[in-house]
Design a protein around this motif. Structure first.
Motif, short mmCIF file in Angstrom:
data_model
loop_
_atom_site.label_atom_id
_atom_site.label_comp_id
_atom_site.label_asym_id
_atom_site.label_seq_id
_atom_site.Cartn_x
_atom_site.Cartn_y
_atom_site.Cartn_z
N ARG A 115 4.61 -1.64 11.46
CA ARG A 115 4.50 -0.52 10.53
C ARG A 115 5.15 -0.92 9.21
O ARG A 115 6.23 -1.52 9.20
CB ARG A 115 5.19 0.74 11.07
CG ARG A 115 4.58 1.30 12.34
CD ARG A 115 3.21 1.90 12.07
NE ARG A 115 2.67 2.57 13.25
CZ ARG A 115 1.99 1.96 14.20
NH1 ARG A 115 1.78 0.65 14.12
NH2 ARG A 115 1.52 2.63 15.23
N ILE A 116 4.50 -0.58 8.11
CA ILE A 116 5.07 -0.84 6.79
C ILE A 116 5.89 0.38 6.38
O ILE A 116 5.38 1.50 6.36
CB ILE A 116 3.96 -1.10 5.76
CG1 ILE A 116 3.12 -2.29 6.18
CG2 ILE A 116 4.57 -1.34 4.38
CD1 ILE A 116 1.89 -2.50 5.32
N PHE A 117 7.15 0.15 6.03
CA PHE A 117 8.03 1.21 5.58
C PHE A 117 8.22 1.12 4.07
O PHE A 117 8.47 0.03 3.53
CB PHE A 117 9.39 1.14 6.28
CG PHE A 117 9.36 1.64 7.70
CD1 PHE A 117 9.82 2.91 8.01
CD2 PHE A 117 8.87 0.84 8.72
CE1 PHE A 117 9.79 3.38 9.32
CE2 PHE A 117 8.83 1.30 10.03
CZ PHE A 117 9.30 2.57 10.33
N VAL A 118 8.08 2.26 3.39
CA VAL A 118 8.19 2.30 1.93
C VAL A 118 9.14 3.43 1.53
O VAL A 118 9.35 4.38 2.29
CB VAL A 118 6.80 2.53 1.28
CG1 VAL A 118 5.89 1.34 1.53
CG2 VAL A 118 6.15 3.80 1.81
N PRO A 119 9.71 3.35 0.32
CA PRO A 119 10.66 4.39 -0.12
C PRO A 119 9.95 5.69 -0.46
O PRO A 119 9.09 5.73 -1.35
CB PRO A 119 11.32 3.76 -1.35
CG PRO A 119 10.35 2.74 -1.84
CD PRO A 119 9.62 2.24 -0.63
N LEU A 120 10.30 6.75 0.25
CA LEU A 120 9.60 8.02 0.10
C LEU A 120 9.76 8.61 -1.29
O LEU A 120 8.77 9.02 -1.91
CB LEU A 120 10.11 9.02 1.15
CG LEU A 120 9.56 10.44 1.05
CD1 LEU A 120 8.04 10.45 1.18
CD2 LEU A 120 10.19 11.35 2.09
N ARG A 121 10.98 8.68 -1.80
CA ARG A 121 11.21 9.34 -3.09
C ARG A 121 10.45 8.65 -4.22
O ARG A 121 9.81 9.32 -5.04
CB ARG A 121 12.71 9.40 -3.42
CG ARG A 121 13.00 10.08 -4.76
CD ARG A 121 14.49 10.22 -5.00
NE ARG A 121 15.09 11.17 -4.09
CZ ARG A 121 15.12 12.48 -4.28
NH1 ARG A 121 14.56 13.02 -5.37
NH2 ARG A 121 15.69 13.28 -3.41
N PHE A 122 10.50 7.33 -4.25
CA PHE A 122 9.83 6.59 -5.32
C PHE A 122 8.33 6.88 -5.31
O PHE A 122 7.73 7.17 -6.34
CB PHE A 122 10.08 5.09 -5.18
CG PHE A 122 9.29 4.25 -6.13
CD1 PHE A 122 9.66 4.15 -7.46
CD2 PHE A 122 8.15 3.58 -5.71
CE1 PHE A 122 8.92 3.39 -8.36
CE2 PHE A 122 7.40 2.81 -6.59
CZ PHE A 122 7.79 2.72 -7.92
N ILE A 123 7.71 6.82 -4.13
CA ILE A 123 6.27 7.02 -4.04
C ILE A 123 5.90 8.47 -4.34
O ILE A 123 4.98 8.75 -5.11
CB ILE A 123 5.74 6.62 -2.65
CG1 ILE A 123 6.06 5.16 -2.35
CG2 ILE A 123 4.25 6.87 -2.56
CD1 ILE A 123 5.43 4.19 -3.31
#
Length: 282
Positions: A107-115
């Motif tokens: 799974r790819i994890f990304v920063p929620l707030r930035f996106i």
């Protein structure tokens, strides 16, 4: 000896706490709907990291993935993220991230707030609940509350509403952007399968974009050609038509666009953004 063991234990605990930890008690809500995910959000360096699917599906962004690079796009905004890189691109402008995107358990994890903020959403965090409010859809300066879909089957019909802003915007854009050439009104069109009239059209579904009071702002009906006659007799009849009911105008439409709408509604249903108003199917 006991003191040394305690020091070692405390050091390990602090290290784990300061790095990536599961946010087991953290819940994410988008437009008031609790979002379920097959991979738990994580808290890394005081930043909430979420699986890419949560972003792409519930914020209405399309995703391309290749060579350790993720491209998220929506409404003229394009964001490029690279795995294990603190540098991102937002419409060509380089940005620094507090936490690098990473891969874990496929799974790819990304920063929620930035996106979320990049795509025009507001985000708040309180009492282990992350609240994301997406940008609402406006039609003729009136805010859309929900998309109402109605379709009929052999015995009965279904009326359901989709409330997620991102889903409603994506579906509305499909209707607007996929209108083909304007055509004449068919001679026969209805909810009924008229099998004895050449060039008849069956109404697959109707879609009303509702205002805050539940009134229809815009309505689109999708029709498909009833193929009960030989193909040579049906030559020249379009396969799919769309009726802009608000303007009483007919246009060519595509099956690809129709399937895209169905997929979005299925995804909205899976993620909890759909409510069934009535179901008389027996």
């Amino acid at each position: 000896m006991k003191k040394a063991f305690f020091v070692v234990f405390l050091s390990i605990f602090l290290f784990i706490s300061s790095s990536t930890t599961y946010a087991a008690a953290i819940h994410i809500k988008v437009d008031g709907v609790a979002i379920a995910s097959d991979a738990k959000p994580e808290n890394k360096n005081k930043r909430i990291m979420v699986p890419l699917r949560v972003i792409s599906e519930n914020l209405g962004a399309t995703v391309e993935w290749s060579d350790s690079k993720v491209i998220l796009a929506k409404s003229g905004m394009k964001v490029i993220l690279k795995l294990n890189s603190s540098t991102a691109e937002k419409n060509g402008k380089k940005m620094l991230l507090d936490v690098k995107p990473y891969m874990k358990n496929n799974r790819i994890f990304v920063p929620l707030r930035f996106i979320a903020e990049t795509f025009g959403s507001t985000i708040n965090y309180s009492n282990f609940v992350v609240t994301v409010d997406t940008k609402p859809l406006f039609i003729d300066d009136v805010q859309v509350k929900a998309l109402q879909e109605e379709y009929h089957m052999t015995m009965g019909g279904v009326v359901q509403q989709v409330y997620g802003n991102a889903y409603n915007e994506a579906i509305y854009n499909i209707f607007v952007e996929n209108k083909g050439e304007k055509v004449e009104t068919p001679e026969n069109y209805s909810w009924n399968l008229t099998i004895d009239s050449l060039g008849s059209y069956y109404k697959n579904a109707q879609y009303d974009f509702l205002d805050q009071k539940g009134n229809s702002l815009v309505r689109f009906d999708i029709y498909s050609l009833i193929r009960t006659f030989p193909s040579e007799l049906l030559s020249g009849y379009p396969e799919i038509l769309i009726h802009d009911v608000s303007k009483d105008e007919w246009y060519l439409f595509s099956d690809t666009a129709r399937q895209s709408i169905n997929r979005l509604i299925d995804t909205a249903t899976k993620n909890g953004f759909q409510t069934t108003i009535s179901n008389t199917v027996v």
